[in-house]
Motif scaffolding. Structure first.
Motif, PDB file in Angstrom:
ATOM      1  N   ASP A 285      32.353  -1.249   8.035  1.00 37.20           N
ATOM      2  CA  ASP A 285      32.115  -2.535   7.376  1.00 37.20           C
ATOM      3  C   ASP A 285      32.731  -2.624   5.979  1.00 37.20           C
ATOM      4  O   ASP A 285      32.508  -3.617   5.276  1.00 37.20           O
ATOM      5  CB  ASP A 285      30.596  -2.773   7.240  1.00 37.20           C
ATOM      6  CG  ASP A 285      29.930  -2.896   8.596  1.00 37.20           C
ATOM      7  OD1 ASP A 285      30.619  -3.273   9.564  1.00 37.20           O
ATOM      8  OD2 ASP A 285      28.716  -2.614   8.683  1.00 37.20           O
ATOM      9  N   ALA A 286      33.454  -1.600   5.599  1.00 37.03           N
ATOM     10  CA  ALA A 286      33.978  -1.579   4.228  1.00 37.03           C
ATOM     11  C   ALA A 286      34.919  -2.749   3.999  1.00 37.03           C
ATOM     12  O   ALA A 286      35.831  -2.989   4.789  1.00 37.03           O
ATOM     13  CB  ALA A 286      34.724  -0.265   3.982  1.00 37.03           C
ATOM     14  N   ASP A 287      34.682  -3.465   2.903  1.00 39.53           N
ATOM     15  CA  ASP A 287      35.476  -4.665   2.643  1.00 39.53           C
ATOM     16  C   ASP A 287      35.387  -4.989   1.151  1.00 39.53           C
ATOM     17  O   ASP A 287      34.284  -5.134   0.607  1.00 39.53           O
ATOM     18  CB  ASP A 287      34.914  -5.834   3.476  1.00 39.53           C
ATOM     19  CG  ASP A 287      35.866  -7.026   3.487  1.00 39.53           C
ATOM     20  OD1 ASP A 287      36.704  -7.136   2.570  1.00 39.53           O
ATOM     21  OD2 ASP A 287      35.753  -7.828   4.421  1.00 39.53           O
ATOM     22  N   LEU A 288      36.542  -5.130   0.518  1.00 47.21           N
ATOM     23  CA  LEU A 288      36.553  -5.477  -0.905  1.00 47.21           C
ATOM     24  C   LEU A 288      35.873  -6.831  -1.153  1.00 47.21           C
ATOM     25  O   LEU A 288      35.372  -7.085  -2.252  1.00 47.21           O
ATOM     26  CB  LEU A 288      37.992  -5.515  -1.429  1.00 47.21           C
ATOM     27  CG  LEU A 288      38.618  -4.158  -1.732  1.00 47.21           C
ATOM     28  CD1 LEU A 288      40.095  -4.306  -2.097  1.00 47.21           C
ATOM     29  CD2 LEU A 288      37.873  -3.500  -2.893  1.00 47.21           C
ATOM     30  N   ALA A 289      35.855  -7.659  -0.132  1.00 46.67           N
ATOM     31  CA  ALA A 289      35.223  -8.983  -0.280  1.00 46.67           C
ATOM     32  C   ALA A 289      33.707  -8.877  -0.389  1.00 46.67           C
ATOM     33  O   ALA A 289      33.029  -9.862  -0.697  1.00 46.67           O
ATOM     34  CB  ALA A 289      35.602  -9.881   0.895  1.00 46.67           C
ATOM     35  N   ASN A 290      33.162  -7.691  -0.160  1.00 43.43           N
ATOM     36  CA  ASN A 290      31.713  -7.491  -0.296  1.00 43.43           C
ATOM     37  C   ASN A 290      31.267  -7.295  -1.749  1.00 43.43           C
ATOM     38  O   ASN A 290      30.098  -7.025  -2.008  1.00 43.43           O
ATOM     39  CB  ASN A 290      31.253  -6.287   0.528  1.00 43.43           C
ATOM     40  CG  ASN A 290      31.188  -6.611   2.007  1.00 43.43           C
ATOM     41  OD1 ASN A 290      30.950  -7.754   2.382  1.00 43.43           O
ATOM     42  ND2 ASN A 290      31.409  -5.601   2.844  1.00 43.43           N
ATOM     43  N   LEU A 291      32.222  -7.398  -2.668  1.00 41.90           N
ATOM     44  CA  LEU A 291      31.879  -7.272  -4.088  1.00 41.90           C
ATOM     45  C   LEU A 291      31.490  -8.635  -4.656  1.00 41.90           C
ATOM     46  O   LEU A 291      32.245  -9.607  -4.529  1.00 41.90           O
ATOM     47  CB  LEU A 291      33.088  -6.718  -4.860  1.00 41.90           C
ATOM     48  CG  LEU A 291      32.947  -6.666  -6.385  1.00 41.90           C
ATOM     49  CD1 LEU A 291      31.860  -5.681  -6.794  1.00 41.90           C
ATOM     50  CD2 LEU A 291      34.277  -6.275  -7.030  1.00 41.90           C
ATOM     51  N   HIS A 292      30.321  -8.688  -5.271  1.00 38.26           N
ATOM     52  CA  HIS A 292      29.846  -9.937  -5.883  1.00 38.26           C
ATOM     53  C   HIS A 292      29.437  -9.657  -7.312  1.00 38.26           C
ATOM     54  O   HIS A 292      28.565  -8.826  -7.547  1.00 38.26           O
ATOM     55  CB  HIS A 292      28.649 -10.500  -5.113  1.00 38.26           C
ATOM     56  CG  HIS A 292      28.973 -10.740  -3.681  1.00 38.26           C
ATOM     57  ND1 HIS A 292      29.473 -11.936  -3.208  1.00 38.26           N
ATOM     58  CD2 HIS A 292      28.923  -9.918  -2.607  1.00 38.26           C
ATOM     59  CE1 HIS A 292      29.703 -11.836  -1.911  1.00 38.26           C
ATOM     60  NE2 HIS A 292      29.377 -10.630  -1.519  1.00 38.26           N
ATOM     61  N   PHE A 293      30.089 -10.315  -8.241  1.00 31.83           N
ATOM     62  CA  PHE A 293      29.708 -10.156  -9.643  1.00 31.83           C
ATOM     63  C   PHE A 293      28.654 -11.213  -9.961  1.00 31.83           C
ATOM     64  O   PHE A 293      28.877 -12.398  -9.754  1.00 31.83           O
ATOM     65  CB  PHE A 293      30.923 -10.296 -10.556  1.00 31.83           C
ATOM     66  CG  PHE A 293      30.674  -9.716 -11.912  1.00 31.83           C
ATOM     67  CD1 PHE A 293      30.950  -8.381 -12.168  1.00 31.83           C
ATOM     68  CD2 PHE A 293      30.127 -10.493 -12.932  1.00 31.83           C
ATOM     69  CE1 PHE A 293      30.694  -7.829 -13.415  1.00 31.83           C
ATOM     70  CE2 PHE A 293      29.865  -9.939 -14.180  1.00 31.83           C
ATOM     71  CZ  PHE A 293      30.154  -8.599 -14.423  1.00 31.83           C
ATOM     72  N   CYS A 294      27.493 -10.785 -10.438  1.00 34.77           N
ATOM     73  CA  CYS A 294      26.379 -11.701 -10.661  1.00 34.77           C
ATOM     74  C   CYS A 294      26.281 -12.124 -12.121  1.00 34.77           C
ATOM     75  O   CYS A 294      26.734 -11.416 -13.024  1.00 34.77           O
ATOM     76  CB  CYS A 294      25.064 -11.049 -10.232  1.00 34.77           C
ATOM     77  SG  CYS A 294      25.070 -10.584  -8.492  1.00 34.77           S
ATOM     78  N   GLN A 295      25.657 -13.242 -12.341  1.00 34.65           N
ATOM     79  CA  GLN A 295      25.518 -13.764 -13.708  1.00 34.65           C
ATOM     80  C   GLN A 295      24.304 -13.178 -14.417  1.00 34.65           C
ATOM     81  O   GLN A 295      24.230 -13.207 -15.639  1.00 34.65           O
ATOM     82  CB  GLN A 295      25.427 -15.298 -13.690  1.00 34.65           C
ATOM     83  CG  GLN A 295      26.732 -15.969 -13.252  1.00 34.65           C
ATOM     84  CD  GLN A 295      27.948 -15.424 -13.965  1.00 34.65           C
ATOM     85  OE1 GLN A 295      27.990 -15.393 -15.195  1.00 34.65           O
ATOM     86  NE2 GLN A 295      28.947 -14.947 -13.217  1.00 34.65           N
ATOM     87  N   THR A 296      23.354 -12.695 -13.633  1.00 34.62           N
ATOM     88  CA  THR A 296      22.155 -12.111 -14.261  1.00 34.62           C
ATOM     89  C   THR A 296      21.806 -10.775 -13.592  1.00 34.62           C
ATOM     90  O   THR A 296      22.146 -10.548 -12.417  1.00 34.62           O
ATOM     91  CB  THR A 296      20.913 -13.025 -14.133  1.00 34.62           C
ATOM     92  OG1 THR A 296      20.578 -13.128 -12.735  1.00 34.62           O
ATOM     93  CG2 THR A 296      21.175 -14.404 -14.707  1.00 34.62           C
ATOM     94  N   LEU A 297      21.130  -9.953 -14.336  1.00 35.41           N
ATOM     95  CA  LEU A 297      20.634  -8.677 -13.809  1.00 35.41           C
ATOM     96  C   LEU A 297      19.675  -8.939 -12.657  1.00 35.41           C
ATOM     97  O   LEU A 297      19.724  -8.261 -11.618  1.00 35.41           O
ATOM     98  CB  LEU A 297      19.946  -7.922 -14.947  1.00 35.41           C
ATOM     99  CG  LEU A 297      19.276  -6.593 -14.637  1.00 35.41           C
ATOM    100  CD1 LEU A 297      19.382  -5.647 -15.832  1.00 35.41           C
ATOM    101  CD2 LEU A 297      17.807  -6.758 -14.244  1.00 35.41           C
ATOM    102  N   ALA A 298      18.817  -9.941 -12.813  1.00 37.63           N
ATOM    103  CA  ALA A 298      17.802 -10.236 -11.796  1.00 37.63           C
ATOM    104  C   ALA A 298      18.453 -10.592 -10.460  1.00 37.63           C
ATOM    105  O   ALA A 298      18.028 -10.117  -9.401  1.00 37.63           O
ATOM    106  CB  ALA A 298      16.909 -11.378 -12.271  1.00 37.63           C
ATOM    107  N   GLU A 299      19.515 -11.367 -10.523  1.00 40.39           N
ATOM    108  CA  GLU A 299      20.223 -11.772  -9.308  1.00 40.39           C
ATOM    109  C   GLU A 299      20.822 -10.541  -8.607  1.00 40.39           C
ATOM    110  O   GLU A 299      20.754 -10.415  -7.382  1.00 40.39           O
ATOM    111  CB  GLU A 299      21.323 -12.775  -9.700  1.00 40.39           C
ATOM    112  CG  GLU A 299      22.060 -13.381  -8.523  1.00 40.39           C
ATOM    113  CD  GLU A 299      23.324 -14.118  -8.980  1.00 40.39           C
ATOM    114  OE1 GLU A 299      23.447 -14.468 -10.180  1.00 40.39           O
ATOM    115  OE2 GLU A 299      24.216 -14.307  -8.122  1.00 40.39           O
ATOM    116  N   ALA A 300      21.392  -9.650  -9.399  1.00 39.58           N
ATOM    117  CA  ALA A 300      22.027  -8.453  -8.827  1.00 39.58           C
ATOM    118  C   ALA A 300      20.997  -7.566  -8.112  1.00 39.58           C
ATOM    119  O   ALA A 300      21.271  -6.977  -7.068  1.00 39.58           O
ATOM    120  CB  ALA A 300      22.754  -7.667  -9.911  1.00 39.58           C
TER     121      ALA A 300
END
Lengths: 327, 327
Positions: free
Chosen positions: A66-81
């Motif tokens: 399942d490895a995929d660079l598209a699985n990276l999500h930069f979040c705006q808040t610590l809580a969201e991450a």
């Protein structure tokens, strides 16, 4: 409700410097969804760049399905991450106040059964888990640069950490292709950085005293002892240096040298108790294998390592290829 | 008159323990005639055995044209071993009185233009060359176990050593497939053993304090930092840890940690002068290569080293092959 399919694992990366980015790359290569947060300037772009640089190496190592660079999500808040993560990796600067504050915030946002691992290279987990909600899930998970390639991760529990958390973390890291080393006693610098720091401080003293340059000191490692350290630590190496009688003979023969002014670091007294511990430990490491068998294994590994380095004309590999050309 | 053809080089090996036998094997592989002497019980048989064990590895490395196990001659006296040699390697026990006495005897028997190298791991050459005839040819030539495989040899001159001797020795060792590191200042333990001893003493402290076993401490090296040390020393490694700004950033960021009680060894003050020396040294090591380029090189080498170790199911190589099986 999570926006991601239930079966896919989620790792939260809090702090995306060299270490955090390395964690992110390793989790992505293992098919995780990675949710990252860092308050620094251009942090998202820098993280993307770091992961792209690491990716070709991870492809060589082997990517999970399942490895995929598209699985990276930069979040705006610590809580969201942290909200949906099974594992949160905190890799903030090595300042106790910063780490403590972040860990408190993480604990408020993360699922109560998530593992919260701090990449701290020096602080004891008991210090970090104070004033954190559900501190039983907080541990030190100290990796080594480059985190996406080196398998070592020191796993250290604090006074409030449960044994279940340690076991869960060990299984998780093993599945990531890592070697979790459970550090059984809390100590500043854990195990590896105590050893690294001793070496680093002696380097600094030798440069400070005008004895050698950094390059000469590095040569004193990579062409000799450094080759051995890829396969055997100091203790097993010295077991072999003792000949057939191993560590006990080594301590008898070279023990007196501990009194010589060879480093700025004072040595402990070689008591019977210490000698016995050293001998018992290396005996266990050697297992059923004789010193002769270990020597054969060592030699085979050393030749393979030098041949591996020869491909890139680096250090002892360059020496070997020059030698072979001259034959 | 020598009993050997004039064109073949002769090395005298005085003391045939682990180190002396390693020297003997390396010289034989390089087509030298080796004349060995050791007063120990069954020394000739033990030497023969050690060299036979080393030989398959040397065959893998590559033998010089004249290499022949039949070129090994065990002599009855030190004088006989030294009489025709171009290079004499003294590898006696690490006791100043023993080494000094042997070097005096060697100097009386060896050709006046032969190099006399002591394998001492700790003594300064000025101390060893005292009371020796023609002391200008006496140097420290400190190798690393296994001597027949590891390329490093520290070459150290004393107050009475000539520059010509140093140059001659460097050329000789380079031709043997070694990396001679000229240690420019005399110091107890030279360079490499100061670094090794710092690590060794910290290991002893950690076992002595009941923190970890020898096996855990070795794991803390071989699965992480030890892999890097085959290609980069501490200093260049930390240059990379500093990101694009390299060593200077590293010292700014982690410098304060030097004050933390991470090892038993006190750190020096991070003065501007010391910082400048560290930065200048690592800049020179990096040369024209950016941190990014060095990272790429490091990653390629690390993967190759882990793959090399995987062949033998050792350390990080075992972790890698288990991971690949699980993908």
């Amino acid at each position: 409700m999570s926006q991601f399919p239930k079966q896919q694992k989620i790792a939260a990366i809090i702090g995306t410097g060299v270490i955090g980015a390395g964690w992110a790359a390793r989790y992505l290569a293992n098919g995780y969804i990675v949710k990252a947060w860092d308050p620094g300037e251009n942090a998202a772009e820098k993280l993307q760049q770091s992961i792209e640089n690491a990716w070709p190496s991870l492809q060589k190592i082997g990517l999970k399905q399942d490895a995929d660079l598209a699985n990276l999500h930069f979040c705006q808040t610590l809580a969201e991450a942290c909200a949906d993560a099974q594992i949160i990796q905190e890799s903030a600067p090595e300042v106790l106040e910063i780490k403590s504050k972040l860990l408190q915030e993480i604990a408020l946002s993360a699922p109560v059964d998530a593992i919260i691992g701090s990449s701290t290279s020096g602080f004891k987990p008991s210090l970090l888990q104070k004033s954190v909600n559900n501190p039983e899930r907080v541990i030190v998970t100290h990796p080594f640069n480059p985190v996406y390639l080196l398998p070592l991760v020191e796993v250290v529990g604090g006074e409030l950490t449960t044994a279940a958390t340690i076991e869960q973390a060990k299984a998780l890291y093993t599945a990531l292709g890592m070697h979790p080393l459970h550090v059984r006693k809390e100590i500043d610098g854990h195990l590896s950085d105590r050893l690294l720091e001793a070496l680093w401080r002696e380097n600094l003293h030798l440069v400070n005293d005008g004895i050698a340059t950094t390059g000469e000191l590095d040569e004193a490692i990579i062409y000799g002892p450094g080759l051995r350290w890829a396969l055997m630590g100091t203790n097993l190496t010295y077991h072999l240096a003792g000949g057939d009688a191993g560590m006990r003979h080594m301590l008898e023969q070279f023990g007196p040298a501990l009194k010589l002014p060879w480093t700025k670091l004072e040595a402990p007294e070689l008591s019977t108790r210490l000698i016995d511990s050293m001998v018992a430990g290396t005996q266990q490491q050697a297992g059923e294998r004789s010193v002769k068998e270990l020597e054969q294994l060592r030699d085979n590994c050393l030749i393979s390592i030098m041949e591996a380095l020869a491909q890139y004309e680096v250090g002892a590999g360059k020496v070997l290829s020059d030698y072979r050309k001259a034959i």
